[in-house]
Enzyme design. Sequence first.
Site, PDB file in Angstrom:
ATOM      1  CB  SER A 262      -0.901   0.029   1.239  1.00  0.00           C
ATOM      2  OG  SER A 262      -0.182   0.498   2.372  1.00  0.00           O
ATOM      3  CG  ASP A 263       1.577   5.793  -1.443  1.00  0.00           C
ATOM      4  OD1 ASP A 263       2.456   5.994  -0.594  1.00  0.00           O
ATOM      5  OD2 ASP A 263       1.506   6.449  -2.503  1.00  0.00           O
ATOM      6  CD1 TRP A 264       1.509   7.529   5.580  1.00  0.00           C
ATOM      7  CD2 TRP A 264       3.704   7.223   5.341  1.00  0.00           C
ATOM      8  NE1 TRP A 264       2.110   7.823   6.780  1.00  0.00           N
ATOM      9  CE2 TRP A 264       3.448   7.648   6.665  1.00  0.00           C
ATOM     10  CE3 TRP A 264       5.028   6.962   4.955  1.00  0.00           C
ATOM     11  CZ2 TRP A 264       4.473   7.828   7.604  1.00  0.00           C
ATOM     12  CZ3 TRP A 264       6.044   7.148   5.890  1.00  0.00           C
ATOM     13  CH2 TRP A 264       5.761   7.566   7.188  1.00  0.00           C
ATOM     14  CB  ALA A 265      -1.722   5.823   6.167  1.00  0.00           C
ATOM     15  CB  ALA A 266      -3.118   3.592   0.714  1.00  0.00           C
TER      16      ALA A 266
END
Length: 736
Positions: free
Chosen positions: A262-266
């Site tokens: 995932s991207d940051w906290a996605a």
Amino acid sequence: MTKQELVDLIQDMSLEEKVNQMLQVVSSFYSEETVITGPMKESGFTKENIAMAGSAIGALGAEKIKKMQSDFIKQQPHHIPLLFMLDVINGFRTVFPIPLGQGATFEPELSCRLAEVAAKEAAVSGVHVTFAPMVDLVRDARWGRVMEATGEDPYLNCCFSKAMVKGFQGEDIKEPYRVAACVKHFAGYGAPTGGRDYNTVELSEHTIREFYLPSYKAGIDAGAAMVMTSFNTIDGIPATGNKWLMKKILREEMGFEGVLISDWAAIEEMIYHGYCSDRKEAAIEAAEAGVDIDMMSGIYSEHLIHLVREQIIDEKLVDEMVYRILELKNKLGLFENPYKDADEQKEKELILCKEHRELAREAARKSFVLLKNDGVLPLKKEQKTAYIGPYVDNRNLLGAWSFIGQPEDVTTLKEAAIKWHEANNTVYCQGCAVLGNDIKLEGFTEQTEEEISKELEQKMLQEAIQAAAKSELVVMALGEHRLQSGEATSNANIQIPKVQMELFEKVCEVNENVVVILFSGRPLDIREISHKAKAVLEVWMPGTEGANAIMDVLSGEYNPSGKLPMSFPYCVGQVPVYYNEYSTGRPYVEGKNKDRFRSKYLDIPNNPLYPFGYGLSYTRFSVSLVKLSKDTMKPKEKIEASVMVKNEGAVFGTETVQLYIKDVAASVVRPLKELKNFKKISLNPGQSEEVCFTITEEDLQFLTQKGKWESEAGKFVVYIGTDSTTENSSSFILND
């Protein structure tokens, strides 16, 4: 380890241990010193989670990472090493031109070399995975992250996507000095509504498949070890929980078998999208979509164990995801050597070494695009020249994502110019600040500039005006601040800062011989600059050796050869503006301005100020009429398309010859023309050479009305020229 040994390892791991392998945390949890590239927040991690996490983001430095890894392995239940990941975008400590600038080289093999060097510096510093390349198709200059892409064209993006992955990974990521590449952001992240970062994406399935997906697939086909999800929605579903996108497209159709992160906290952001009601539901959606690693939300660690025990999530699914993570560690050779290439001595030898700096200089000068030149370039040593502007004596030439690079490594334009010019013929003035007191960049921890008093501002301006008035020629170094482009830097105004435009106007009032060196991370609205300046050289954010490269070009030591990978709009009202658009039922026809009922603006042109593929040289090239080897072809046949290119000028130069094809009529509307190939050719004055392209049926294929990637019989027009506006063409018929 063998595949069976990996399977046995997973079977011996506790559920808690497996779930935490899917957790990525910032390295500050293991060390106080770190580089952060996302919003830090309280995520509720426990000490147990951190002690069994699978990967860390933000650490660099061989000594530091080796200690972290050693300490971690000792307390990890099965002594499984951490993966260390970092954003190594356009270089490590040796910084190269931003990716958009690399796209301007039209030389993917050069970007392959740049990625190889970046991998080498990163690897000896302990990094295992880079979050690059970003291969998002970009058409809207308001979006700050266009700087991380290689432009608006699917074919060009595919070429660079493959090249960068190969550069980072080589043939085997276990080899010395290689890092795993991560293709991002899957998918469609480059098309946010209104050009506003993190915003909704509205793309039809046809558009996303034909224009946006190919560059991701190119990177995957090149062997990318990792793919990152995007923040946006696709068809109303956040990408990170989008099963159609991640399961059907990425895994089944594209055949991706690597790690999906995932991207940051996605994963958490699916709640804010309104797609998931809480963190538990977000864990379910992301896991069922096949997201292997949760970057910095802690949702998997918090909920997956309970979801498995409650039989909502099958433990086999967890095992599959953990297997992919361990398989990547195994491919990197971390089970045998958890430190891989981390080496303090090699750091000293390789980072910023002479060879790497020379490559940075070569890349920079090849990335520069000469947009205008009314005969004032190259410079003449005997001319009395004033260098004016906030980028004259500025070391911040590295770009927003080059946080590993250091300003002290950078030569300034003034320092580079002093080496070439006769000292009594030049003067150097700042003239103004980069931003001016009226602009405040909110949300940045990095200080932009110290506020300048009104008195000092006026003094700087007057000094610049006086210097310009006494000089034969003025070189103005202007542009965006490095933090005005990049992530979360969407702008509705894409002009250079007002304070710089005021300086430019005042200088032009006293000296008409102005050369503008334009620093930017995106295409800008430069109508006034283009109108008044005698020459304009776009240098992007050029990197560590950017200033030396600029003087190579200004002096004529190197003849500029860059081409625009992204159209420069006439003004922001045009964007998104791109060359390969569809025709309409009422297309605008040049010269028929009085015909009101056409697809046109009343107050501005339809065409961009400078189009895709455009770029001048210090010499002139002529291109002959297009010659085709035949006027009909069948599906398994080929056609040769050729032109004679001649250097009509007085100096050696390099031209990028571009092949475009138009499908005249098809089952779905086709673009006005599409780039299908290009070749760079270098010629001495008076020299001619034939440039030949081979056209196959594959070049004619598209997503038809049947939903298949295929060609259709009919007429095709072949264009060959030096930019996307070329009308130099011939045609042929494809028969069934």
